[in-house]
Design a protein around this motif. Structure first.
Motif, PDB file in Angstrom:
ATOM      1  N   GLU A 118      14.754 -31.440  12.324  1.00 20.05           N
ATOM      2  CA  GLU A 118      13.496 -30.688  12.444  1.00 20.05           C
ATOM      3  C   GLU A 118      13.634 -29.513  13.409  1.00 20.05           C
ATOM      4  O   GLU A 118      12.699 -28.722  13.582  1.00 20.05           O
ATOM      5  CB  GLU A 118      12.371 -31.614  12.933  1.00 20.05           C
ATOM      6  CG  GLU A 118      11.991 -32.717  11.945  1.00 20.05           C
ATOM      7  CD  GLU A 118      13.007 -33.879  11.931  1.00 20.05           C
ATOM      8  OE1 GLU A 118      13.658 -34.127  12.965  1.00 20.05           O
ATOM      9  OE2 GLU A 118      13.150 -34.520  10.868  1.00 20.05           O
ATOM     10  N   SER A 167      24.640 -27.929   7.240  1.00 16.35           N
ATOM     11  CA  SER A 167      23.816 -26.822   7.740  1.00 16.35           C
ATOM     12  C   SER A 167      24.473 -26.162   8.949  1.00 16.35           C
ATOM     13  O   SER A 167      24.283 -24.968   9.201  1.00 16.35           O
ATOM     14  CB  SER A 167      22.418 -27.323   8.111  1.00 16.35           C
ATOM     15  OG  SER A 167      22.508 -28.215   9.209  1.00 16.35           O
ATOM     16  N   SER A 194      14.535 -21.895  11.042  1.00 24.70           N
ATOM     17  CA  SER A 194      13.830 -23.168  11.105  1.00 24.70           C
ATOM     18  C   SER A 194      13.903 -23.832   9.729  1.00 24.70           C
ATOM     19  O   SER A 194      14.040 -23.144   8.706  1.00 24.70           O
ATOM     20  CB  SER A 194      12.385 -22.972  11.536  1.00 24.70           C
ATOM     21  OG  SER A 194      11.674 -22.397  10.487  1.00 24.70           O
ATOM     22  N   PRO A 195      13.824 -25.154   9.661  1.00 24.78           N
ATOM     23  CA  PRO A 195      14.002 -25.844   8.377  1.00 24.78           C
ATOM     24  C   PRO A 195      13.105 -25.283   7.264  1.00 24.78           C
ATOM     25  O   PRO A 195      13.536 -25.167   6.125  1.00 24.78           O
ATOM     26  CB  PRO A 195      13.634 -27.294   8.710  1.00 24.78           C
ATOM     27  CG  PRO A 195      13.929 -27.421  10.171  1.00 24.78           C
ATOM     28  CD  PRO A 195      13.640 -26.071  10.781  1.00 24.78           C
ATOM     29  N   LYS A 196      11.883 -24.865   7.595  1.00 25.59           N
ATOM     30  CA  LYS A 196      10.979 -24.371   6.535  1.00 25.59           C
ATOM     31  C   LYS A 196      11.394 -22.992   6.015  1.00 25.59           C
ATOM     32  O   LYS A 196      11.015 -22.604   4.919  1.00 25.59           O
ATOM     33  CB  LYS A 196       9.521 -24.390   6.995  1.00 25.59           C
ATOM     34  CG  LYS A 196       9.164 -23.414   8.067  1.00 25.59           C
ATOM     35  CD  LYS A 196       7.655 -23.462   8.338  1.00 25.59           C
ATOM     36  CE  LYS A 196       7.222 -22.737   9.582  1.00 25.59           C
ATOM     37  NZ  LYS A 196       7.930 -21.536   9.983  1.00 25.59           N
ATOM     38  N   ASP A 197      12.185 -22.237   6.802  1.00 22.17           N
ATOM     39  CA  ASP A 197      12.612 -20.903   6.364  1.00 22.17           C
ATOM     40  C   ASP A 197      13.961 -20.922   5.637  1.00 22.17           C
ATOM     41  O   ASP A 197      14.448 -19.888   5.195  1.00 22.17           O
ATOM     42  CB  ASP A 197      12.720 -19.962   7.559  1.00 22.17           C
ATOM     43  CG  ASP A 197      11.357 -19.693   8.174  1.00 22.17           C
ATOM     44  OD1 ASP A 197      10.367 -19.724   7.424  1.00 22.17           O
ATOM     45  OD2 ASP A 197      11.285 -19.495   9.396  1.00 22.17           O
ATOM     46  N   ARG A 198      14.584 -22.096   5.563  1.00 21.12           N
ATOM     47  CA  ARG A 198      15.870 -22.164   4.859  1.00 21.12           C
ATOM     48  C   ARG A 198      15.652 -22.302   3.366  1.00 21.12           C
ATOM     49  O   ARG A 198      14.727 -22.964   2.932  1.00 21.12           O
ATOM     50  CB  ARG A 198      16.675 -23.389   5.347  1.00 21.12           C
ATOM     51  CG  ARG A 198      17.175 -23.199   6.757  1.00 21.12           C
ATOM     52  CD  ARG A 198      17.847 -24.473   7.236  1.00 21.12           C
ATOM     53  NE  ARG A 198      17.655 -24.561   8.685  1.00 21.12           N
ATOM     54  CZ  ARG A 198      17.860 -25.651   9.410  1.00 21.12           C
ATOM     55  NH1 ARG A 198      18.246 -26.770   8.831  1.00 21.12           N
ATOM     56  NH2 ARG A 198      17.676 -25.627  10.711  1.00 21.12           N
ATOM     57  N   SER A 199      16.525 -21.660   2.583  1.00 23.13           N
ATOM     58  CA  SER A 199      16.331 -21.746   1.135  1.00 23.13           C
ATOM     59  C   SER A 199      16.990 -23.009   0.598  1.00 23.13           C
ATOM     60  O   SER A 199      17.885 -23.554   1.186  1.00 23.13           O
ATOM     61  CB  SER A 199      16.912 -20.526   0.462  1.00 23.13           C
ATOM     62  OG  SER A 199      18.252 -20.369   0.850  1.00 23.13           O
TER      63      SER A 199
END
Ligand code: 6PG
Ligand code: NI
Length: 199
Positions: A118, A167, A194-199
């Motif tokens: 996270e 990662s 951040s995890p939400k911005d990774r594709s």
């Protein structure tokens, strides 16, 4: 491989240099194995053009990689920098994320950089006689911040843990450890997403 049914002992440090003959596995990582892992790509290329220095190595007593076993050994991170970023291990999550790791520092000065999937991060110092417990779910990377001295530590982790470099090979850890005015400093890694911005 050591007989899996019979207890055994070994001496961690047998005088100087350390008694490494008890280990049956020796893995080395040179600069060329760390492509893309240091922030300063020009410094990396300049160093790689002249030599391929040994950044770290680790020794293990082979044990079956199964639940119930403990894999353990000795790591040596050599002193040096790529640009202003200290020599370090690649770092990894465990494939079985819910597995911990225990470290005991024997020599040198350094830090362990850690983070969760996270993006929660932590950095703890390593120095002789200091133990470090890395809880399940935390990726870990050791960094030698000492000048001219090896960072040496023991590690122990569950046999089924495995290594997941995924990662971290792509974007590294959230925090980097660099030398500023002769001292280690923790800085943000500009490549980290951040995890939400990774594709
Ligand atoms: C571990 C162990 C150790 C580790 C080496 C090299 O964390 O599982 O401490 O075996 O693999 O220190 O580090 P990298 O595997 O990240 O290159
Ligand atoms: Ni590990």
């Amino acid at each position: 491989m050591v007989n899996i049914k019979i207890p055994f002992t070994f001496d961690v440090i047998q005088g100087d240099p350390m008694g490494l003959s008890q280990y049956d596995s020796h893995i080395t990582r040179r600069l060329s194995a760390m492509k893309g892992m240091y922030l300063d790509e020009h410094a990396f290329a300049a160093l790689a053009a002249t030599s391929d220095p040994l950044l770290y190595e680790f020794y293990e007593i082979s044990r079956p990689a199964v639940t119930g076993e403990l894999l353990h050994g000795l790591s040596i991170v050599h002193p040096g920098k790529v640009g202003d970023e200290y020599y370090m291990t690649k770092g990894h999550f465990h494939t079985i994320l819910e597995t911990a790791e225990f470290y005991y520092c024997l020599r040198g000065q350094g830090v362990m950089v850690m983070e969760t999937p996270e993006g929660v991060w932590a950095v703890e110092s390593l120095q002789p006689n200091r133990a470090l417990y890395v809880p399940p779910r935390w990726a870990h990377r050791s960094v030698n911040t000492g000048s001219g001295q090896d960072l040496v530590f023991l590690f122990v982790y569950p046999g089924n843990a495995g290594h997941d470099y995924g990662s971290i090979e792509v974007q590294g850890f959230r925090k980097l450890v660099v030398e500023r005015n002769g001292k280690p400093e923790i800085i943000d890694n500009p490549r980290w997403l951040s995890p939400k911005d990774r594709s």
